[in-house]
Design a protein around this motif. Structure first.
Motif, PDB file in Angstrom:
ATOM      1  N   LEU A  96      20.591 -36.660 -25.969  1.00 37.70           N
ATOM      2  CA  LEU A  96      20.417 -36.196 -24.573  1.00 37.70           C
ATOM      3  C   LEU A  96      19.648 -37.237 -23.618  1.00 37.70           C
ATOM      4  CD1 LEU A  96      18.457 -32.927 -25.853  1.00 37.70           C
ATOM      5  CD2 LEU A  96      20.887 -33.074 -24.899  1.00 37.70           C
ATOM      6  N   PHE A  97      19.730 -36.977 -22.586  1.00 37.86           N
ATOM      7  CA  PHE A  97      19.123 -37.569 -21.251  1.00 37.86           C
ATOM      8  C   PHE A  97      17.739 -37.150 -21.154  1.00 37.86           C
ATOM      9  CE2 PHE A  97      23.539 -38.533 -20.776  1.00 37.86           C
ATOM     10  CZ  PHE A  97      23.769 -39.924 -20.528  1.00 37.86           C
ATOM     11  N   ARG A  98      16.888 -37.575 -21.802  1.00 41.70           N
ATOM     12  CA  ARG A  98      15.389 -36.966 -22.038  1.00 41.70           C
ATOM     13  C   ARG A  98      14.760 -36.970 -20.663  1.00 41.70           C
ATOM     14  NH1 ARG A  98      13.508 -36.650 -27.009  1.00 41.70           N
ATOM     15  NH2 ARG A  98      11.385 -36.872 -26.350  1.00 41.70           N
ATOM     16  N   GLN A  99      14.799 -37.941 -19.861  1.00 42.80           N
ATOM     17  CA  GLN A  99      14.318 -37.780 -18.446  1.00 42.80           C
ATOM     18  C   GLN A  99      14.859 -36.813 -17.588  1.00 42.80           C
ATOM     19  OE1 GLN A  99      11.214 -39.123 -18.163  1.00 42.80           O
ATOM     20  NE2 GLN A  99      11.533 -39.384 -20.298  1.00 42.80           N
ATOM     21  N   MET A 100      15.985 -36.303 -17.512  1.00 45.82           N
ATOM     22  CA  MET A 100      16.690 -35.465 -17.035  1.00 45.82           C
ATOM     23  C   MET A 100      16.622 -34.165 -17.282  1.00 45.82           C
ATOM     24  SD  MET A 100      20.490 -37.730 -16.600  1.00 45.82           S
ATOM     25  CE  MET A 100      21.153 -36.496 -15.182  1.00 45.82           C
ATOM     26  N   THR A 101      16.542 -32.990 -16.498  1.00 45.92           N
ATOM     27  CA  THR A 101      16.502 -31.727 -16.464  1.00 45.92           C
ATOM     28  C   THR A 101      17.451 -31.266 -17.414  1.00 45.92           C
ATOM     29  OG1 THR A 101      17.500 -30.941 -14.846  1.00 45.92           O
ATOM     30  CG2 THR A 101      15.267 -31.498 -14.329  1.00 45.92           C
ATOM     31  N   VAL A 102      17.166 -29.972 -17.999  1.00 42.58           N
ATOM     32  CA  VAL A 102      18.115 -29.223 -18.767  1.00 42.58           C
ATOM     33  C   VAL A 102      19.592 -29.130 -17.904  1.00 42.58           C
ATOM     34  CG1 VAL A 102      18.708 -26.802 -19.817  1.00 42.58           C
ATOM     35  CG2 VAL A 102      16.440 -28.056 -20.200  1.00 42.58           C
ATOM     36  N   LEU A 103      19.283 -28.645 -16.914  1.00 42.98           N
ATOM     37  CA  LEU A 103      20.467 -28.183 -15.739  1.00 42.98           C
ATOM     38  C   LEU A 103      21.233 -29.689 -15.422  1.00 42.98           C
ATOM     39  CD1 LEU A 103      22.152 -26.547 -14.104  1.00 42.98           C
ATOM     40  CD2 LEU A 103      20.681 -26.962 -12.249  1.00 42.98           C
ATOM     41  N   GLU A 104      20.678 -30.627 -15.454  1.00 44.84           N
ATOM     42  CA  GLU A 104      21.348 -31.935 -15.164  1.00 44.84           C
ATOM     43  C   GLU A 104      22.251 -32.331 -16.450  1.00 44.84           C
ATOM     44  OE1 GLU A 104      18.391 -33.901 -11.755  1.00 44.84           O
ATOM     45  OE2 GLU A 104      18.118 -34.206 -14.047  1.00 44.84           O
ATOM     46  N   ASN A 105      21.603 -32.253 -17.571  1.00 43.85           N
ATOM     47  CA  ASN A 105      22.147 -32.657 -18.901  1.00 43.85           C
ATOM     48  C   ASN A 105      23.417 -31.644 -18.925  1.00 43.85           C
ATOM     49  OD1 ASN A 105      21.062 -34.302 -21.336  1.00 43.85           O
ATOM     50  ND2 ASN A 105      19.347 -33.783 -19.850  1.00 43.85           N
ATOM     51  N   LEU A 106      23.156 -30.459 -18.808  1.00 40.43           N
ATOM     52  CA  LEU A 106      24.565 -29.542 -18.903  1.00 40.43           C
ATOM     53  C   LEU A 106      25.569 -29.563 -17.620  1.00 40.43           C
ATOM     54  CD1 LEU A 106      22.698 -25.930 -19.122  1.00 40.43           C
ATOM     55  CD2 LEU A 106      24.001 -27.268 -20.976  1.00 40.43           C
ATOM     56  N   GLU A 107      25.265 -30.194 -16.450  1.00 41.89           N
ATOM     57  CA  GLU A 107      26.134 -30.692 -15.408  1.00 41.89           C
ATOM     58  C   GLU A 107      26.992 -31.798 -16.013  1.00 41.89           C
ATOM     59  OE1 GLU A 107      24.063 -28.714 -11.407  1.00 41.89           O
ATOM     60  OE2 GLU A 107      23.525 -30.975 -12.250  1.00 41.89           O
ATOM     61  N   LEU A 108      26.136 -32.721 -16.681  1.00 43.05           N
ATOM     62  CA  LEU A 108      27.031 -33.972 -17.106  1.00 43.05           C
ATOM     63  C   LEU A 108      28.064 -33.546 -18.315  1.00 43.05           C
ATOM     64  CD1 LEU A 108      23.964 -36.589 -17.407  1.00 43.05           C
ATOM     65  CD2 LEU A 108      25.968 -36.695 -15.946  1.00 43.05           C
ATOM     66  N   GLY A 109      27.868 -32.405 -18.835  1.00 41.21           N
ATOM     67  CA  GLY A 109      28.782 -31.976 -19.873  1.00 41.21           C
ATOM     68  C   GLY A 109      30.121 -31.491 -19.102  1.00 41.21           C
ATOM     69  N   ALA A 110      30.149 -31.419 -17.965  1.00 37.42           N
ATOM     70  CA  ALA A 110      31.270 -31.060 -17.496  1.00 37.42           C
ATOM     71  C   ALA A 110      31.696 -32.102 -16.328  1.00 37.42           C
ATOM     72  CB  ALA A 110      30.989 -29.729 -16.297  1.00 37.42           C
ATOM     73  N   PHE A 111      31.813 -33.417 -16.884  1.00 38.56           N
ATOM     74  CA  PHE A 111      32.164 -34.388 -16.063  1.00 38.56           C
ATOM     75  C   PHE A 111      33.628 -34.493 -15.771  1.00 38.56           C
ATOM     76  CE2 PHE A 111      32.870 -35.951 -20.571  1.00 38.56           C
ATOM     77  CZ  PHE A 111      33.806 -36.623 -20.262  1.00 38.56           C
ATOM     78  N   GLN A 112      34.407 -33.918 -16.552  1.00 37.29           N
ATOM     79  CA  GLN A 112      35.853 -33.955 -16.273  1.00 37.29           C
ATOM     80  C   GLN A 112      36.433 -32.842 -14.974  1.00 37.29           C
ATOM     81  OE1 GLN A 112      38.257 -33.306 -20.065  1.00 37.29           O
ATOM     82  NE2 GLN A 112      36.243 -33.710 -21.129  1.00 37.29           N
ATOM     83  N   PRO A 113      37.420 -33.321 -14.256  1.00 40.58           N
ATOM     84  CA  PRO A 113      37.700 -32.528 -13.357  1.00 40.58           C
ATOM     85  C   PRO A 113      37.908 -31.003 -13.403  1.00 40.58           C
ATOM     86  CG  PRO A 113      38.894 -34.776 -13.332  1.00 40.58           C
ATOM     87  CD  PRO A 113      37.976 -34.625 -14.701  1.00 40.58           C
ATOM     88  N   LYS A 114      38.709 -30.870 -14.509  1.00 36.00           N
ATOM     89  CA  LYS A 114      38.795 -29.610 -14.756  1.00 36.00           C
ATOM     90  C   LYS A 114      37.616 -28.629 -15.133  1.00 36.00           C
ATOM     91  CE  LYS A 114      41.344 -26.384 -18.083  1.00 36.00           C
ATOM     92  NZ  LYS A 114      42.255 -26.258 -19.362  1.00 36.00           N
ATOM     93  N   ALA A 115      36.625 -29.477 -16.021  1.00 41.35           N
ATOM     94  CA  ALA A 115      35.480 -28.717 -16.230  1.00 41.35           C
ATOM     95  C   ALA A 115      34.642 -28.546 -14.834  1.00 41.35           C
ATOM     96  CB  ALA A 115      34.668 -29.614 -17.315  1.00 41.35           C
ATOM     97  N   ARG A 116      34.486 -29.416 -14.135  1.00 45.72           N
ATOM     98  CA  ARG A 116      33.885 -29.513 -12.979  1.00 45.72           C
ATOM     99  C   ARG A 116      34.156 -28.041 -11.925  1.00 45.72           C
ATOM    100  NH1 ARG A 116      34.206 -35.114 -12.606  1.00 45.72           N
ATOM    101  NH2 ARG A 116      36.001 -34.957 -10.984  1.00 45.72           N
ATOM    102  N   ALA A 117      35.596 -28.103 -12.001  1.00 44.12           N
ATOM    103  CA  ALA A 117      36.346 -26.883 -11.304  1.00 44.12           C
ATOM    104  C   ALA A 117      35.540 -25.309 -11.780  1.00 44.12           C
ATOM    105  CB  ALA A 117      37.555 -26.955 -11.443  1.00 44.12           C
ATOM    106  N   ASN A 118      35.243 -25.580 -12.970  1.00 43.04           N
ATOM    107  CA  ASN A 118      34.855 -24.228 -13.811  1.00 43.04           C
ATOM    108  C   ASN A 118      33.387 -24.272 -14.133  1.00 43.04           C
ATOM    109  OD1 ASN A 118      37.633 -22.762 -13.974  1.00 43.04           O
ATOM    110  ND2 ASN A 118      38.069 -24.743 -15.098  1.00 43.04           N
ATOM    111  N   MET A 119      32.509 -24.942 -13.699  1.00 43.70           N
ATOM    112  CA  MET A 119      31.370 -25.395 -13.863  1.00 43.70           C
ATOM    113  C   MET A 119      30.702 -24.261 -14.081  1.00 43.70           C
ATOM    114  SD  MET A 119      28.137 -28.244 -12.723  1.00 43.70           S
ATOM    115  CE  MET A 119      29.611 -29.648 -12.771  1.00 43.70           C
TER     116      MET A 119
END
Length: 241
Positions: A91-114
């Motif tokens: 995990l990115f410990r200094q980032m928030t829970v939401l920010e970590n989750l958003e990083l999981g959707a880094f691919q274009p298709k995933a970003r579109a369905n975030m």
């Protein structure tokens, strides 16, 4: 064979001159939970890292849905549909829970369905929604593991790889963790699980492979292996089945 998602054949991986895997072959059917179990140092994490492109392969083949994973870089393998939750969570410990989750959707298709992915993650892990603005490093161990798994599901992967998800957790939280893995399975997620808690892993596994000093020593359904006297003696002691 028609439903086979992952196929690893005759895999050999080495650290310099020291071979860690010797001719390992495993398969994962779509929609199943497959466990890789064995003692410390057996090569379980090495196998997962090779599948994800984090270690070079000396010999053998790895294919996801028939497409070779032997050449692409780890980020390309992730785009092909593999999400890997490493031991230690990553995990990115200094980032928030939401920010970590958003990083999981880094691919274009995933970003579109975030938005939909977030709603699905929060439905499965409601505690994360309560802590969305909290730094990941301030979460409990169980909550951090939940976040790591939830972040991996944000890309809607074809294959979810979990490396020792129960490590460092209390017995109660371990039970909760395996219950969550079973829920993901019921939702249709294909899971490749490495786990030292062999009893728990075999209880939820459709199929399992036992690694011993870099080689496949046994394989079978979870039910077959959990009832095998050799497995009980070598890895689990006397079980109350």
């Amino acid at each position: 064979m028609a439903n086979r998602l992952l196929e690893v054949s005759d895999l050999e991986v080495a650290y310099g001159d020291v071979r860690a895997l010797w001719g390992v072959s495993i398969h994962v059917e779509a929609g199943s939970v497959v466990a890789i179990v064995g003692a410390n140092g057996a090569g379980k994490t090495t196998l997962l890292r090779a599948i994800s492109g984090l270690l070079p392969v000396r010999r053998g083949t790895i294919a996801l849905g028939g497409a070779s994973l032997a050449g692409p870089a780890p980020e390309a393998i992730a785009r092909m549909g593999i999400a890997h939750v490493p031991e230690g969570r990553g995990l990115f410990r200094q980032m928030t829970v939401l920010e970590n989750l958003e990083l999981g959707a880094f691919q274009p298709k995933a970003r579109a369905n975030m938005r939909q992915a977030l709603d699905k993650a929060y439905a499965l892990f409601p505690r994360l929604k309560e802590r969305a603005g909290q730094k990941a490093g301030s979460l409990s161990g169980g909550e951090q593991q939940m976040l790591a798994i939830a972040r991996a599901t944000m890309s809607d992967p074809k294959l979810l790889i979990l490396d020792e998800p129960s490590i460092g957790l209390s017995p109660l939280v371990v039970q909760q963790m395996f219950s969550l893995i079973e829920t993901l399975h019921r939702q249709g997620v294909t899971i490749l699980l490495v786990e030292q808690n062999i009893h728990q892993a075999l209880k939820i596994a459709d199929y399992a492979f036992v690694l011993k000093t870099g080689e496949i020593a046994m394989q079978g359904t979870g039910a077959e292996l959990i009832a095998d006297p050799e497995i009980q003696k070598a890895y689990m002691g006397v079980l109350e089945l």
